[in-house]
Write a protein that holds these residues in place. Sequence first.
Motif, mmCIF file in Angstrom:
data_model
loop_
_atom_site.group_PDB
_atom_site.id
_atom_site.type_symbol
_atom_site.label_atom_id
_atom_site.label_comp_id
_atom_site.label_asym_id
_atom_site.label_seq_id
_atom_site.Cartn_x
_atom_site.Cartn_y
_atom_site.Cartn_z
ATOM 1 N N ASP A 38 0.596 -5.536 -0.530
ATOM 2 C CA ASP A 38 1.884 -6.236 -0.510
ATOM 3 C C ASP A 38 2.345 -6.581 0.903
ATOM 4 O O ASP A 38 3.422 -7.153 1.076
ATOM 5 N N ASP A 79 0.923 -7.192 -6.029
ATOM 6 C CA ASP A 79 1.485 -6.207 -6.953
ATOM 7 C C ASP A 79 0.478 -5.942 -8.065
ATOM 8 O O ASP A 79 -0.479 -6.698 -8.249
ATOM 9 N N PRO A 139 3.442 -2.407 -5.252
ATOM 10 C CA PRO A 139 4.494 -2.494 -6.269
ATOM 11 C C PRO A 139 3.907 -2.645 -7.672
ATOM 12 O O PRO A 139 2.795 -3.150 -7.845
ATOM 13 N N ALA A 190 7.026 -0.668 -3.381
ATOM 14 C CA ALA A 190 5.631 -0.205 -3.350
ATOM 15 C C ALA A 190 5.609 1.313 -3.466
ATOM 16 O O ALA A 190 6.385 2.004 -2.812
#
Length: 223
Positions: A18, A44, A67, A74
């Motif tokens: 991320d 994600d 995430p 996250a």
Amino acid sequence: MSQSTTESPRQIFLVVDDHEAILEGTVPALRREYATAEILTAQDLQTALTQIKLYHPTLIVLDLSIPEQPQTPARSEVGMRFLKMLLESKLAPNILVLSTNIKPLVQLKPSINAYEGGFAAMDKSLPIREMLRLVDVALRGSIYLPLELRARSEFDRRWLEVLTLKYQEGLTDKAIAERMKVSDRTVRNYWVRLQDALGVYDEPDKDLRIQIEIAARRLGLLS
């Protein structure tokens, strides 16, 4: 590193992270080294699962802290759950874990050691060239865990005897062979196995045997 041994037009890499800055460093490096590979990204878990379902990637480069879905925090639990799913998957993609904290991987060591695909792990702080080396390791189907994730029991007792005779008694390879009642060639083979197990590789201006000793002491294989 030879691309001809690891690269094919059908290779698909998926980088799951991320952090934009990481993607901006990782993806171009992979493109330079594997020019014919298609490189996908996901920031994600939800997007990563969709990409896997659609494209069945050859290699997955994974940050453990990701995430669950877009716009959510996250968390390392998410990445660990994702990794466990990958390790149990029939697809068995090659995997490189690239994370700021790889210690949680110790929880999955039995699954990693039994994994049918290639697997490697490294800290994000290490240079890009180390990442590319471990990508090559994973693509060859090998299993590589950093020293801090290994245990003394994973090293053959004969390798440990070679270490003791060399670094605690100061014997030459010939004397080690005589003491162990094996051939000189067998001792050389033990050194190669030790080198691979410790993750020590030839570097310009560095003595290989000294690097092996440093790595072995760091891991507690020598007193």
